[in-house]
Scaffold this motif. Structure first.
Motif, PDB file in Angstrom:
ATOM      1  N   ASN A 156       0.822  -1.206   0.000  1.00  0.00           N
ATOM      2  CA  ASN A 156       0.000   0.000   0.000  1.00  0.00           C
ATOM      3  C   ASN A 156       0.856   1.255   0.000  1.00  0.00           C
ATOM      4  O   ASN A 156       0.603   2.210  -0.747  1.00  0.00           O
ATOM      5  N   HIS A 157       1.882   1.290   0.844  1.00  0.00           N
ATOM      6  CA  HIS A 157       2.756   2.466   0.913  1.00  0.00           C
ATOM      7  C   HIS A 157       3.496   2.689  -0.401  1.00  0.00           C
ATOM      8  O   HIS A 157       3.654   3.832  -0.847  1.00  0.00           O
ATOM      9  N   ALA A 158       3.923   1.604  -1.027  1.00  0.00           N
ATOM     10  CA  ALA A 158       4.626   1.734  -2.301  1.00  0.00           C
ATOM     11  C   ALA A 158       3.698   2.302  -3.372  1.00  0.00           C
ATOM     12  O   ALA A 158       4.102   3.148  -4.186  1.00  0.00           O
ATOM     13  N   PHE A 159       2.429   1.861  -3.366  1.00  0.00           N
ATOM     14  CA  PHE A 159       1.460   2.373  -4.324  1.00  0.00           C
ATOM     15  C   PHE A 159       1.222   3.871  -4.098  1.00  0.00           C
ATOM     16  O   PHE A 159       1.210   4.655  -5.054  1.00  0.00           O
ATOM     17  N   VAL A 160       1.024   4.281  -2.859  1.00  0.00           N
ATOM     18  CA  VAL A 160       0.778   5.689  -2.545  1.00  0.00           C
ATOM     19  C   VAL A 160       1.962   6.542  -2.998  1.00  0.00           C
ATOM     20  O   VAL A 160       1.779   7.623  -3.598  1.00  0.00           O
ATOM     21  N   GLU A 161       3.155   6.065  -2.751  1.00  0.00           N
ATOM     22  CA  GLU A 161       4.341   6.824  -3.168  1.00  0.00           C
ATOM     23  C   GLU A 161       4.398   6.996  -4.683  1.00  0.00           C
ATOM     24  O   GLU A 161       4.716   8.079  -5.195  1.00  0.00           O
ATOM     25  N   GLN A 162       4.068   5.932  -5.417  1.00  0.00           N
ATOM     26  CA  GLN A 162       4.074   6.021  -6.877  1.00  0.00           C
ATOM     27  C   GLN A 162       2.989   6.971  -7.376  1.00  0.00           C
ATOM     28  O   GLN A 162       3.230   7.753  -8.309  1.00  0.00           O
ATOM     29  N   MET A 163       1.845   6.947  -6.762  1.00  0.00           N
ATOM     30  CA  MET A 163       0.769   7.840  -7.163  1.00  0.00           C
ATOM     31  C   MET A 163       1.134   9.289  -6.890  1.00  0.00           C
ATOM     32  O   MET A 163       0.927  10.174  -7.734  1.00  0.00           O
ATOM     33  N   GLN A 164       1.660   9.539  -5.715  1.00  0.00           N
ATOM     34  CA  GLN A 164       2.027  10.909  -5.365  1.00  0.00           C
ATOM     35  C   GLN A 164       3.143  11.450  -6.244  1.00  0.00           C
ATOM     36  O   GLN A 164       3.227  12.649  -6.488  1.00  0.00           O
ATOM     37  N   ALA A 165       3.979  10.551  -6.735  1.00  0.00           N
ATOM     38  CA  ALA A 165       5.076  10.955  -7.614  1.00  0.00           C
ATOM     39  C   ALA A 165       4.638  11.059  -9.070  1.00  0.00           C
ATOM     40  O   ALA A 165       5.443  11.414  -9.940  1.00  0.00           O
ATOM     41  N   LEU A 214       2.121   6.679 -12.180  1.00  0.00           N
ATOM     42  CA  LEU A 214       1.146   5.703 -12.647  1.00  0.00           C
ATOM     43  C   LEU A 214       0.081   6.354 -13.515  1.00  0.00           C
ATOM     44  O   LEU A 214      -0.520   7.354 -13.128  1.00  0.00           O
ATOM     45  N   THR A 215      -0.140   5.794 -14.698  1.00  0.00           N
ATOM     46  CA  THR A 215      -1.230   6.255 -15.557  1.00  0.00           C
ATOM     47  C   THR A 215      -2.555   5.675 -15.047  1.00  0.00           C
ATOM     48  O   THR A 215      -2.581   4.798 -14.180  1.00  0.00           O
ATOM     49  N   ASP A 216      -3.647   6.136 -15.610  1.00  0.00           N
ATOM     50  CA  ASP A 216      -4.942   5.596 -15.224  1.00  0.00           C
ATOM     51  C   ASP A 216      -5.009   4.097 -15.471  1.00  0.00           C
ATOM     52  O   ASP A 216      -5.553   3.337 -14.658  1.00  0.00           O
ATOM     53  N   ASP A 217      -4.469   3.650 -16.606  1.00  0.00           N
ATOM     54  CA  ASP A 217      -4.475   2.214 -16.896  1.00  0.00           C
ATOM     55  C   ASP A 217      -3.565   1.452 -15.940  1.00  0.00           C
ATOM     56  O   ASP A 217      -3.861   0.300 -15.574  1.00  0.00           O
ATOM     57  N   ASP A 218      -2.468   2.075 -15.517  1.00  0.00           N
ATOM     58  CA  ASP A 218      -1.603   1.435 -14.519  1.00  0.00           C
ATOM     59  C   ASP A 218      -2.372   1.192 -13.216  1.00  0.00           C
ATOM     60  O   ASP A 218      -2.202   0.161 -12.564  1.00  0.00           O
ATOM     61  N   VAL A 219      -3.192   2.154 -12.840  1.00  0.00           N
ATOM     62  CA  VAL A 219      -3.969   2.019 -11.604  1.00  0.00           C
ATOM     63  C   VAL A 219      -4.974   0.876 -11.739  1.00  0.00           C
ATOM     64  O   VAL A 219      -5.159   0.095 -10.808  1.00  0.00           O
ATOM     65  N   VAL A 220      -5.619   0.765 -12.916  1.00  0.00           N
ATOM     66  CA  VAL A 220      -6.542  -0.346 -13.147  1.00  0.00           C
ATOM     67  C   VAL A 220      -5.798  -1.671 -12.999  1.00  0.00           C
ATOM     68  O   VAL A 220      -6.285  -2.613 -12.366  1.00  0.00           O
ATOM     69  N   ARG A 221      -4.621  -1.741 -13.575  1.00  0.00           N
ATOM     70  CA  ARG A 221      -3.841  -2.988 -13.482  1.00  0.00           C
ATOM     71  C   ARG A 221      -3.449  -3.285 -12.029  1.00  0.00           C
ATOM     72  O   ARG A 221      -3.457  -4.442 -11.600  1.00  0.00           O
ATOM     73  N   TRP A 222      -3.103  -2.259 -11.279  1.00  0.00           N
ATOM     74  CA  TRP A 222      -2.750  -2.455  -9.871  1.00  0.00           C
ATOM     75  C   TRP A 222      -3.961  -2.981  -9.100  1.00  0.00           C
ATOM     76  O   TRP A 222      -3.850  -3.927  -8.317  1.00  0.00           O
ATOM     77  N   LYS A 223      -5.108  -2.374  -9.352  1.00  0.00           N
ATOM     78  CA  LYS A 223      -6.327  -2.814  -8.669  1.00  0.00           C
ATOM     79  C   LYS A 223      -6.664  -4.260  -9.030  1.00  0.00           C
ATOM     80  O   LYS A 223      -7.085  -5.050  -8.165  1.00  0.00           O
ATOM     81  N   TYR A 224      -6.505  -4.604 -10.294  1.00  0.00           N
ATOM     82  CA  TYR A 224      -6.789  -5.975 -10.709  1.00  0.00           C
ATOM     83  C   TYR A 224      -5.895  -6.962  -9.965  1.00  0.00           C
ATOM     84  O   TYR A 224      -6.366  -8.013  -9.488  1.00  0.00           O
TER      85      TYR A 224
END
Length: 536
Positions: free
Chosen positions: A298-307, A310-320
């Protein structure tokens, strides 16, 4: 909390004579009747079962039933949602007749006074038990023993409703506890002089997909194959698809589904609604294991988002990937539990005279069509896994492509037990198919009807017909839209052919067949209009 179940009384066994209006031969002697163990999961898609060709997981224990019995390739549900499917299975009647058209949260519990196949087996001399997820809003009837989850139940340290109305909480993981209680009943509680029906029904892998601690991390993030339709194209479909609310992209909840704690930092990507409701039930040791797995990711994801990485499609892939880790992790304990039940039948000498059934109450979208959940008449939701082992009767490793329905389970169980099948049961026994002889007049088309709208996920009301090749769907209530698919040439059901002039004659023929099925099962537009919208 209790680590094992206390002894509970069992009700008397009804030995009333067989009902009139039968469709089968008189019952066999008790000593010759097979026992029945019916194992049902909640939302286990067939494409997450190894023997159905899963690309994303393995289920070696469930697959034992396919190797030692029959796999059904075309088993479908008549109303793809939990409570209605369970009512159809119990009664052998469509939703409009058994009264369970929508889920229990709409304030319409199952009428337990009506005829069900467990009651009929009781009358034919069987001992009956129900353990696990009931999800029908009323107490189980037709069972000599039962112990069930309240509502959806909990994965961690669950409560179980007892036959006297009290509740007991057990420490541990729900799937393991249901398996333990089932094995305990087989070994200690049942009357060994009688044939039995044991229904073992799991919560898993229902939302909010919470694996046991031992399975956290089994499916590594980023390694789970994506479905071909994770990024869908609904352009040729009716507005019904676009207006639903069950997409991986837009409708996962920040805490409940994705296992984050704290504020919703990214409202454009996650729905903000509550915390993960299992976390508060956990022991300190369980929370420690849970946090050790989820928090670093979770922390790694938040850091990538804040930086901004991640594109919108990257986020979909992460959620999947998160969704599939949790869903498939929940399936793992089910698979282990099936193996333990099969081993128990072997150890107790019961295996040779016991029918074992594995199924789910409906299918599920595993990122297919860009969705999670079920409800629609499209294939991933409509199709159910069905595996049946019946020693001496079913050829090992058999596969059937016959079209069978959850509507047929009641008639089949009664027929296999040599009990009477009342004439008002709408399903048909597929015992001949199990024995390798498909009747010449076996169905070549099935009828489906979904009612739960407006409600959660906003899937429009619809009904339809599926033949061996085609599917015709009518969305109605606040919309009037038709969809036609050629399943052979368009297995993803993208290309709606309804308005194509080349298919005018086919549409006319399918509408006539649909009308015939509706009349046969006692459904109609007038009856559909009589059901008010569910209230929440």
């Amino acid at each position: 909390m209790l680590n094992r179940r206390d002894f509970l009384r069992m009700g008397g066994l009804c030995t009333a004579s067989l009902l009139a209006g039968c469709r089968v031969t008189p019952e066999r002697k008790t000593a010759e009747r097979p026992n029945i163990v019916f194992i049902m999961t909640d939302d286990h898609a067939s494409h997450a079962v190894g023997c159905y060709g899963s690309r994303i997981n393995k289920t070696p224990q469930i697959d034992r039933l396919a190797r030692e019995g029959m796999r059904f390739e075309n088993c479908f549900c008549t109303n793809s949602i939990c409570s209605p499917s369970r009512a159809v299975i119990l009664t052998g009647k469509y939703s409009h007749l058994n009264g369970m058209i929508v889920n229990i949260y709409a304030g319409r519990p199952f009428d337990g006074s009506q005829q069900t196949y467990p009651k009929l087996l009781q009358k034919a001399g069987y001992e009956t038990a129900m353990i696990g997820k009931w999800h029908l809003g009323s107490d189980p009837t037709g069972f000599d023993y039962w112990e069930v989850l309240p509502g959806q139940g909990s994965y961690y340290n669950p409560d179980f409703i007892q036959m006297d109305g009290s509740r007991k909480q057990y420490e541990g993981y729900c799937t393991d506890i249901i398996t333990d209680l089932s094995i305990d009943w087989l070994k200690e509680r049942r009357d060994s002089a009688k044939p039995f029906l044991l229904i073992t029904q799991h919560k898993a892998p229902h939302r909010c997909w919470s694996p046991a601690p031992r399975h956290l991390g089994k499916y590594k993030h980023g390694t789970i194959p994506e479905p071909d339709t994770l990024f869908p194209d609904h352009a040729k479909r009716s507005a019904a698809s676009a207006e639903s609310e069950m997409s991986v992209r837009d409708h996962f909840r920040w805490g409940h589904d994705m296992k984050f704690r704290g504020e919703n930092l990214f409202p454009d990507h996650f729905v903000s609604q509550g915390a993960h409701n299992e976390y508060s039930r956990m022991t300190p040791a369980q929370r420690q294991q849970w946090d050790a797995h989820y928090e670093p990711e979770n922390h790694a994801f938040v850091e990538q988002m804040q930086a901004g990485k991640l594109t919108d499609d990257d986020v979909v892939r992460w959620k999947y990937q998160r969704y599939m880790h949790d869903y498939l992790g929940s399936v793992e304990a089910v698979d282990e539990g099936v193996g333990r039940l099969l081993d128990t039948l072997e150890e107790t000498g019961l295996a040779d005279n016991t029918i074992v059934v594995y199924t789910s109450d409906q299918g599920f979208y595993l990122g297919d069509q860009g969705w999670y959940d079920k409800r629609f008449m499209y294939e991933e939701s409509l199709r159910m896994p069905l595996l049946i082992r019946w020693p001496q009767q079913v050829r090992r490793g058999a596969v059937s492509d016959a079209m069978v329905l959850n509507l047929d389970f009641a008639a089949t169980f009664l027929d296999a037990a040599g009990a009477a099948v009342p004439a008002d049961i709408q399903g048909e026994s597929f015992v001949p198919i199990l024995r390798g002889r498909r009747p010449a007049n076996w169905r070549k088309a099935m009828y489906y009807h979904y009612y739960e709208y407006p409600a959660v996920h906003q899937v429009k009301r619809h009904y339809g017909i599926r033949t061996e090749r085609y599917k015709l769907i009518h969305f109605y209530y606040d919309i009037d839209a038709w969809e036609l698919y050629d399943l052979r040439n368009d297995p993803h059901e993208w290309d709606n052919l309804y308005d194509d002039p080349k298919y005018t004659r086919l549409v006319k023929r399918l509408k006539a067949e649909l009308a015939e099925l509706r009349a046969r099962y006692g459904d109609s537009d007038e009856l559909a209009r009589s059901f008010l919208p569910p209230s929440g």
